[in-house]
Write a protein that holds these residues in place. Structure first.
Motif, PDB file in Angstrom:
ATOM      1  N   PRO A  50       0.824  -1.208   0.000  1.00 35.44           N
ATOM      2  CA  PRO A  50       0.000   0.000   0.000  1.00 35.44           C
ATOM      3  C   PRO A  50       0.860   1.261   0.000  1.00 35.44           C
ATOM      4  O   PRO A  50       1.887   1.335   0.673  1.00 35.44           O
ATOM      5  N   GLY A  51       0.434   2.225  -0.807  1.00 32.82           N
ATOM      6  CA  GLY A  51       1.180   3.463  -0.983  1.00 32.82           C
ATOM      7  C   GLY A  51       2.052   3.460  -2.238  1.00 32.82           C
ATOM      8  O   GLY A  51       2.511   4.498  -2.681  1.00 32.82           O
ATOM      9  N   ARG A  70      -2.183   4.002  -7.829  1.00 32.64           N
ATOM     10  CA  ARG A  70      -1.747   3.905  -6.429  1.00 32.64           C
ATOM     11  C   ARG A  70      -2.370   2.680  -5.774  1.00 32.64           C
ATOM     12  O   ARG A  70      -3.578   2.467  -5.848  1.00 32.64           O
ATOM     13  N   ASP A  72      -3.865   0.974  -2.823  1.00 36.76           N
ATOM     14  CA  ASP A  72      -4.506   1.432  -1.588  1.00 36.76           C
ATOM     15  C   ASP A  72      -4.532   0.338  -0.526  1.00 36.76           C
ATOM     16  O   ASP A  72      -4.378   0.622   0.661  1.00 36.76           O
ATOM     17  N   ASN A  82      -7.116  -3.220  -3.712  1.00 35.84           N
ATOM     18  CA  ASN A  82      -7.776  -1.933  -3.888  1.00 35.84           C
ATOM     19  C   ASN A  82      -6.741  -0.951  -4.426  1.00 35.84           C
ATOM     20  O   ASN A  82      -5.615  -0.889  -3.922  1.00 35.84           O
ATOM     21  N   PHE A  83      -7.136  -0.209  -5.448  1.00 34.32           N
ATOM     22  CA  PHE A  83      -6.214   0.758  -6.038  1.00 34.32           C
ATOM     23  C   PHE A  83      -6.987   1.943  -6.581  1.00 34.32           C
ATOM     24  O   PHE A  83      -8.207   1.886  -6.750  1.00 34.32           O
ATOM     25  N   SER A  84      -6.250   3.021  -6.855  1.00 40.04           N
ATOM     26  CA  SER A  84      -6.858   4.216  -7.424  1.00 40.04           C
ATOM     27  C   SER A  84      -6.014   4.710  -8.580  1.00 40.04           C
ATOM     28  O   SER A  84      -4.786   4.630  -8.544  1.00 40.04           O
ATOM     29  N   LYS A  97     -10.235  11.299  -9.718  1.00 40.16           N
ATOM     30  CA  LYS A  97      -9.613   9.985  -9.565  1.00 40.16           C
ATOM     31  C   LYS A  97     -10.684   8.923  -9.740  1.00 40.16           C
ATOM     32  O   LYS A  97     -11.883   9.214  -9.754  1.00 40.16           O
ATOM     33  N   SER A  99     -11.378   5.051  -7.986  1.00 40.50           N
ATOM     34  CA  SER A  99     -10.960   4.075  -6.975  1.00 40.50           C
ATOM     35  C   SER A  99     -11.666   2.746  -7.220  1.00 40.50           C
ATOM     36  O   SER A  99     -12.873   2.723  -7.495  1.00 40.50           O
ATOM     37  N   GLU A 101     -12.209  -1.148  -5.589  1.00 37.82           N
ATOM     38  CA  GLU A 101     -12.080  -2.145  -4.537  1.00 37.82           C
ATOM     39  C   GLU A 101     -12.421  -3.466  -5.197  1.00 37.82           C
ATOM     40  O   GLU A 101     -13.508  -3.605  -5.778  1.00 37.82           O
TER      41      GLU A 101
END
Length: 157
Positions: A50-51, A70, A72, A82-84, A97, A99, A101
């Motif tokens: 994450p990050g 990114r 998440d 999960n990402f964005s 953005k 997002s 899930e």
């Protein structure tokens, strides 16, 4: 800012662990080989946790675009990713953005159901049409089917 939400499932005829490996853990290596328009995927920050930020560069015709992806959340044990999409010339100007899930769950006959909850965050008073949402869903489901085909053709991957 508005938020438009989509929830959908995509079935695949491969087990969750194989699909998770291909679509999540090895995404940066596999997708440039499978998707003609993806030129490269490079880590600009982090190592996959994450990050982490990945820069995905696409080339369509003469035009090069990129998005920043990114991470998440990631949970290998429960197949959650999960990402964005947070920035880049490939992100439509009307969006702040997007997002996603997603979770892979066991489907029938040893296959997988990829459950997705997508949120599109628009700028200002921008509105997403049902056609735009459906086109985005179709594109993502097509990527799942592309990976599924690769995995079925390459059982030792």
């Amino acid at each position: 800012m508005g938020v438009f939400t989509q929830v959908y499932d995509t079935p695949a005829a491969v087990p969750p662990a194989r699909l998770f490996k291909a679509m999540t853990l090895d995404f940066h290596n596999l997708f440039p080989k499978l998707v003609d328009s993806i030129h490269s995927i490079e880590f600009t920050q982090g190592n996959g946790a994450p990050g982490t930020i990945k820069k995905i560069t696409t080339i369509e015709g003469e035009e090069s675009k990129y998005v920043l992806h990114r991470v998440d959340a990631i949970d290998e044990g429960s197949f959650v990713y999960n990402f964005s999409i947070i920035d880049g010339s490939g992100l439509p100007e009307t969006l702040e953005k997007i997002s996603f899930e997603s979770q892979l769950v066991e489907g029938s006959n040893g296959g997988t159901i990829r459950k997705v909850h997508a949120k599109y965050f628009t700028k200002g008073e921008a509105v997403l049409t049902e056609e735009e949402l459906k086109a985005n869903q179709t594109k993502i489901q097509g990527l799942v089917k592309l990976v599924e085909g690769y995995l079925l053709a390459n059982p030792h991957y």
